[in-house]
Design a protein around this motif. Structure first.
Motif, PDB file in Angstrom:
ATOM      1  N   PHE A 194       1.167 -40.668  10.595  1.00  0.00           N
ATOM      2  CA  PHE A 194       0.730 -39.278  10.725  1.00  0.00           C
ATOM      3  C   PHE A 194      -0.485 -39.142  11.648  1.00  0.00           C
ATOM      4  O   PHE A 194      -0.654 -38.123  12.318  1.00  0.00           O
ATOM      5  CB  PHE A 194       0.405 -38.700   9.351  1.00  0.00           C
ATOM      6  N   ALA A 195      -1.322 -40.163  11.677  1.00  0.00           N
ATOM      7  CA  ALA A 195      -2.494 -40.119  12.551  1.00  0.00           C
ATOM      8  C   ALA A 195      -2.091 -40.109  14.023  1.00  0.00           C
ATOM      9  O   ALA A 195      -2.856 -39.644  14.883  1.00  0.00           O
ATOM     10  CB  ALA A 195      -3.407 -41.304  12.266  1.00  0.00           C
TER      11      ALA A 195
ATOM     12  N   THR B 254      -2.710 -27.564   5.857  1.00  0.00           N
ATOM     13  CA  THR B 254      -3.209 -26.666   6.903  1.00  0.00           C
ATOM     14  C   THR B 254      -4.694 -26.863   7.187  1.00  0.00           C
ATOM     15  O   THR B 254      -5.141 -26.630   8.308  1.00  0.00           O
ATOM     16  CB  THR B 254      -2.969 -25.201   6.493  1.00  0.00           C
ATOM     17  N   LYS B 255      -5.465 -27.309   6.185  1.00  0.00           N
ATOM     18  CA  LYS B 255      -6.920 -27.399   6.355  1.00  0.00           C
ATOM     19  C   LYS B 255      -7.389 -28.751   6.888  1.00  0.00           C
ATOM     20  O   LYS B 255      -8.303 -28.813   7.708  1.00  0.00           O
ATOM     21  CB  LYS B 255      -7.619 -27.097   5.026  1.00  0.00           C
ATOM     22  N   VAL B 256      -6.791 -29.850   6.403  1.00  0.00           N
ATOM     23  CA  VAL B 256      -7.273 -31.173   6.810  1.00  0.00           C
ATOM     24  C   VAL B 256      -6.213 -32.027   7.496  1.00  0.00           C
ATOM     25  O   VAL B 256      -6.531 -33.061   8.075  1.00  0.00           O
ATOM     26  CB  VAL B 256      -7.854 -31.945   5.598  1.00  0.00           C
TER      27      VAL B 256
ATOM     28  N   THR C 210      -4.716 -35.974   4.245  1.00  0.00           N
ATOM     29  CA  THR C 210      -4.140 -35.736   2.921  1.00  0.00           C
ATOM     30  C   THR C 210      -3.561 -37.013   2.339  1.00  0.00           C
ATOM     31  O   THR C 210      -3.840 -37.378   1.187  1.00  0.00           O
ATOM     32  CB  THR C 210      -3.051 -34.649   2.997  1.00  0.00           C
ATOM     33  N   TYR C 211      -2.766 -37.719   3.138  1.00  0.00           N
ATOM     34  CA  TYR C 211      -2.161 -38.957   2.638  1.00  0.00           C
ATOM     35  C   TYR C 211      -3.192 -40.075   2.510  1.00  0.00           C
ATOM     36  O   TYR C 211      -2.979 -41.027   1.747  1.00  0.00           O
ATOM     37  CB  TYR C 211      -0.992 -39.372   3.529  1.00  0.00           C
ATOM     38  N   SER C 212      -4.309 -39.975   3.232  1.00  0.00           N
ATOM     39  CA  SER C 212      -5.398 -40.935   3.033  1.00  0.00           C
ATOM     40  C   SER C 212      -5.981 -40.801   1.627  1.00  0.00           C
ATOM     41  O   SER C 212      -6.361 -41.801   0.997  1.00  0.00           O
ATOM     42  CB  SER C 212      -6.504 -40.710   4.069  1.00  0.00           C
ATOM     43  N   LEU C 213      -6.048 -39.562   1.130  1.00  0.00           N
ATOM     44  CA  LEU C 213      -6.516 -39.349  -0.238  1.00  0.00           C
ATOM     45  C   LEU C 213      -5.578 -40.012  -1.234  1.00  0.00           C
ATOM     46  O   LEU C 213      -6.032 -40.697  -2.167  1.00  0.00           O
ATOM     47  CB  LEU C 213      -6.614 -37.847  -0.535  1.00  0.00           C
ATOM     48  N   TYR C 214      -4.262 -39.832  -1.046  1.00  0.00           N
ATOM     49  CA  TYR C 214      -3.291 -40.457  -1.943  1.00  0.00           C
ATOM     50  C   TYR C 214      -3.396 -41.976  -1.863  1.00  0.00           C
ATOM     51  O   TYR C 214      -3.305 -42.669  -2.885  1.00  0.00           O
ATOM     52  CB  TYR C 214      -1.873 -40.011  -1.591  1.00  0.00           C
ATOM     53  N   CYS C 215      -3.599 -42.497  -0.659  1.00  0.00           N
ATOM     54  CA  CYS C 215      -3.747 -43.941  -0.469  1.00  0.00           C
ATOM     55  C   CYS C 215      -4.993 -44.446  -1.191  1.00  0.00           C
ATOM     56  O   CYS C 215      -4.987 -45.526  -1.801  1.00  0.00           O
ATOM     57  CB  CYS C 215      -3.806 -44.266   1.023  1.00  0.00           C
TER      58      CYS C 215
END
Length: 486
Positions: free
Chosen positions: A367-368, A446-448, A453-458
């Motif tokens: 995604f990055a 939409t915001k970050v 977002t997936y970094s948070l889940y990781c």
């Protein structure tokens, strides 16, 4: 102990159980049969959650409210699940495990019928909330019930049947919706009895719901619940049917020594008597329940189609996508069934946590490097298949570990006195975090952006590795009375 001796020697009790008492190793086939019936609740859990995906067009055409078809119909059932979990905690130690499952089955029948027959958006939400309450009750009662009737050496696999059944329910809902859609042409077209296809998508659930309700009358109440309320004679009779005469005597003797009969379970029992603080086992259970959802599994389930579309699949390929994801989940859970009671709970959780951390990291990397087109469509370029394959491997690791195993641990870590209350509270947290994750994903997107977002889940997946290594005890092969998280 006098009650135990009198029930053990009661002539009528012996005559009833004589055919089964000759099996000193227990009646494993009967235990499996009972566990499968209880796991039908898990099937309905999955079906009721997944059936909504095929009804959006029909809901919009009847109610004319976009939020009904795109948002609150999903979140209503999640909020209902949180209510159902707390509802079960308040009543489970008064009414019993089997009785609570019967109540949930009735709610599921009413919900399935009402969601299909109503012409009111408010009525529809209320019926879906009722279904949510039912699956909240089922999600708590089924693992408790199976844990309390299963022999220690098979307890992990038998509790995992609920999660396997839930996955089969999700897959069955997709297949059922697709069949009805093909028969009618559109979900808004009339099918049988001059009713639209989307209504029949809900009514199909009546068949497994009635089967669940009917079969519940053929299973016994939990012997540990019967012993806890002082009905040791009935507990002994059930234990003989489940485990054989010799094992029944030893289990009941153990229960007589370990069960505190001074009072009925109450919220105050969740506090440590010496310090007055909330017991650490409840905090650990809440942490496990929250982390199961914070790693983003339901975001993958609900929003994973964007990854498939990124590699060329169209929106019409939804059934194929659901089948592939469902089969991957089922394979992972099946491996859990095979190894959970041999390899243990903790190794599976560690393997799953590490696997999810690595695969989520690969998704973040993809995604990055993604770009967005003029119309906002996702373009992963050379990283499309990396993201897709990583997401599906992530689903596999979750279904191998944190999906089914957390429910096993949540039951095992609480002692009999607070098992219902503790699992209800932690289960409620799980449902609320699930609701938060689904509602927050569009905002975070939409915001970050996807990568953050997936970094948070990781990050939460990495945290789960630390939590398991440091705080989780191995419980395989131990009786519920011998497990000590205090």
């Amino acid at each position: 102990m006098s009650q135990f001796k009198s029930s053990h020697g009661h002539p009528r009790s012996q005559s009833v159980t004589k055919p089964l008492s000759t099996n000193h190793h227990g009646n494993l086939r009967f235990v499996i049969f009972v566990s499968l019936i209880a796991s039908l609740g898990g099937f309905l859990f999955g079906f009721d959650t997944g059936v909504i995906n095929g009804t959006f067009d029909g809901l919009y055409s009847v109610f004319g409210a976009d939020h009904i078809a795109s948002g609150f119909n999903v979140t209503a059932i999640l909020l209902g699940g949180a209510v159902g979990a707390l509802f079960s905690g308040a009543l489970v130690d008064r009414l019993g495990r089997r009785s609570m499952l019967i109540i949930a089955a009735n709610f599921l029948v009413i919900s399935a019928w009402g969601a299909g027959i109503t012409d009111s958006s408010i009525g529809f939400i209320l019926y879906r909330m009722l279904g949510g309450i039912a699956i909240g009750v089922v999600s708590i009662m089924t693992p408790i019930y199976i844990a309390e009737i299963a022999p220690s050496r098979h307890r992990g696999a038998l509790i995992s049947l609920q999660y396997m059944a839930m996955l089969l329910g999700l897959l069955s809902a997709s297949l059922s919706n697709d069949i009805l859609l093909n028969l009618a042409g559109k979900s808004t077209e009339l099918l049988w009895l001059d009713a639209e296809a989307w209504r029949w998508m809900f009514w199909i659930e009546l068949f497994p719901a009635f089967l669940f309700l009917f079969m519940l009358f053929f299973i016994p109440e939990s012997p540990r619940f019967l012993a806890a309320i002082g009905n040791r004679r009935a507990a002994h009779t059930v234990l003989i049917r489940l485990h054989g005469q010799k094992k029944a005597a030893s289990v009941l003797a153990r229960l007589n020594l370990t069960l505190p009969f001074s009072h009925k379970p109450r919220v105050a029992d969740l506090r440590q008597s010496e310090t007055g603080k909330i017991n650490k086992v409840l905090w650990l259970a809440i942490g496990l329940a929250a982390l199961q959802q914070l790693m983003g599994i339901n975001v993958i389930y609900y929003y994973g189609a964007v990854l498939w579309q990124g590699v060329g699949f169209s929106g019409s390929d939804t059934l194929f996508i659901n089948i592939v994801t469902g089969m991957i989940s089922i394979v992972g859970c099946f491996l859990t069934l095979l190894f959970i009671d041999k390899g243990g709970r903790k190794p599976l959780l560690i393997i799953g946590s590490i696997g999810m951390t690595l695969t989520l990291g690969l998704i973040v990397y993809a995604f990055a490097n993604a770009e967005f087109g003029l119309n906002g469509e996702l373009n992963l370029g050379a990283y499309d298949w990396l993201a897709l394959i990583s997401a599906n491997i992530y689903v596999f690791f979750f279904s191998l570990s944190w999906g089914p195993v957390i429910w096993i641990l949540l039951v095992e870590m609480f002692p009999q006195l607070i098992r219902g209350l503790g699992l209800a509270i932690s289960g409620c947290i799980l449902w609320l975090v699930n609701f938060m994750m689904i509602r927050s994903f569009p905002f975070l997107l939409t915001k970050v952006g996807l990568a953050t977002t997936y970094s948070l889940y990781c990050g939460f997946a990495l945290l789960s590795v630390i939590l398991v290594v440091r705080y989780i005890n191995e419980t395989k092969g131990q009786t519920l009375e011998d497990i000590n998280y205090y």
